[in-house]
Design an enzyme around this catalytic site. Structure first.
Site, short mmCIF file in Angstrom:
data_model
loop_
_atom_site.label_atom_id
_atom_site.label_comp_id
_atom_site.label_asym_id
_atom_site.label_seq_id
_atom_site.Cartn_x
_atom_site.Cartn_y
_atom_site.Cartn_z
N GLU A 76 0.82 -1.23 0.00
CA GLU A 76 0.00 0.00 0.00
C GLU A 76 0.84 1.26 0.00
O GLU A 76 0.31 2.36 0.00
CB GLU A 76 -0.95 0.00 1.20
CG GLU A 76 -2.34 -0.53 0.89
CD GLU A 76 -2.32 -1.89 0.19
OE1 GLU A 76 -2.73 -1.93 -0.99
OE2 GLU A 76 -1.90 -2.88 0.80
N ASP A 99 8.56 13.50 -33.00
CA ASP A 99 7.25 12.94 -32.71
C ASP A 99 6.38 13.83 -31.85
O ASP A 99 6.81 14.88 -31.36
CB ASP A 99 7.33 11.51 -32.20
CG ASP A 99 8.13 11.37 -30.93
OD1 ASP A 99 8.58 10.27 -30.64
OD2 ASP A 99 8.32 12.39 -30.23
C1 4G0 Z 1 4.08 3.67 -3.49
C2 4G0 Z 1 3.45 3.98 -9.20
C3 4G0 Z 1 4.18 2.71 -4.48
C4 4G0 Z 1 2.83 4.04 -2.99
C5 4G0 Z 1 3.47 2.96 -8.26
C6 4G0 Z 1 1.80 2.42 -4.46
C7 4G0 Z 1 1.14 3.53 -9.56
C8 4G0 Z 1 2.27 4.27 -9.86
C9 4G0 Z 1 3.03 2.08 -4.95
C10 4G0 Z 1 1.70 3.40 -3.46
C11 4G0 Z 1 2.31 2.26 -8.00
C12 4G0 Z 1 2.20 5.37 -10.87
C13 4G0 Z 1 0.28 4.81 -2.03
C14 4G0 Z 1 -0.76 3.08 -3.42
C15 4G0 Z 1 3.14 1.04 -6.01
N1 4G0 Z 1 1.17 2.55 -8.67
N2 4G0 Z 1 1.01 5.86 -11.19
N3 4G0 Z 1 2.19 1.27 -7.06
N4 4G0 Z 1 0.41 3.77 -2.97
O1 4G0 Z 1 3.23 5.80 -11.38
#
Ligand code: 4G0
Length: 254
Positions: free
Chosen positions: A115, A168
């Protein structure tokens, strides 16, 4: 350019070697991808890298100590590298960030799972926090691979034609114009005549206008801060007039 990935799933990054431009760049040593397994820095026999959040709540959080040790090893190996944490809370990754990273000698990509990541890692151990978009993934690994892909294709020598990465859509600030190849007629859909005409000036004008229309329809936000040429302005004003004429002609309130 060296990418050093910190992850509990280093095997995922073998996907980059399956095919295409990134595989070629790695083979030709313009790009290298190393991984450090965060779990190797866990202290207990179960190799634990996560723990329950202080204050309660669902899910688990990445413990700071194994991540911190992994980051220190990566920085010692690549002191000049930029260290990025991939999270949904980070600064949005885009083509401009990709260009900036392509100029760095190395990038350390820290992938969280569960999380989230202990806040002290973000505060004290990384240079920046980056997000590839407004969605949550099960880990930062796919985000790291997106960044490796987008940056690798900008490394000189990585494309067959060196200028196509510069030419691009996002580099130009407009969306790409439609592309066609043979056959000139496919299942009843024909390639626009102008592209077969051999008239380079007409092709250039058609492409510019097609880019403008696409951008207005799909990504108007890109045009809010984009310099338009006098030709662009004249074309957009003509479109506006045509639209107003259609609205007026179909108005039900006289
Ligand atoms: C840290 C990046 C890492 C915190 C990582 C989740 C989406 C992205 C992760 C969380 C990720 C993105 C607070 C849920 C791992 N998900 N959009 N997951 N939280 O770049």
């Amino acid at each position: 350019m060296t990418f050093t990935v910190l992850t509990i799933f280093p095997e995922m990054f073998s996907a980059l070697l399956v095919g295409g431009i990134v595989k070629r760049a790695i083979e030709d040593e313009r790009v290298s991808v190393e991984s450090i397994n965060i779990r190797d820095f866990a202290k207990d026999t179960h190799r634990t890298v996560d723990d329950r959040p202080y204050g309660g709540g669902s899910g688990m959080v990445m413990k700071p100590e194994p991540m911190a040790e992994a980051i220190r090893v990566a920085k010692k190996r690549h002191p000049e590298a930029k260290t990025l944490l991939l999270t949904p809370q980070g600064r949005r990754f885009n083509q401009a960030v990709a260009q900036e990273l392509a100029g760095c000698p190395g990038v350390v990509l820290v992938c969280g799972r569960y999380e989230g990541v202990d806040e002290r890692v973000r505060e004290h151990l990384v240079d920046d926090e980056v997000s590839i978009g407004d969605y949550v993934l099960t880990g930062g690994e796919l985000a790291a691979m997106v960044i490796i892909d987008a940056v690798s294709r900008l490394i000189p020598g990585t494309l067959g034609s060196e200028d196509s990465a510069q030419e691009d859509s996002f580099s130009a600030g407009l969306l790409e114009y439609p592309q066609y190849t043979r056959p000139s007629s496919f299942e009843g859909a024909d390639v626009p005549d102008v592209l077969l005409s051999g008239n380079h000036g007409a092709v250039k004008e058609w492409r510019r206008r097609a880019s403008l229309v696409r951008t207005v329809l799909n990504r108007p936000d890109l045009l809010m801060d984009h310099p338009l040429t006098p030709d662009d302005m004249a074309y957009m004003k003509k479109l506006q007039q045509d639209i107003e004429t259609i609205i007026d002609k179909n108005s039900i309130t006289p």
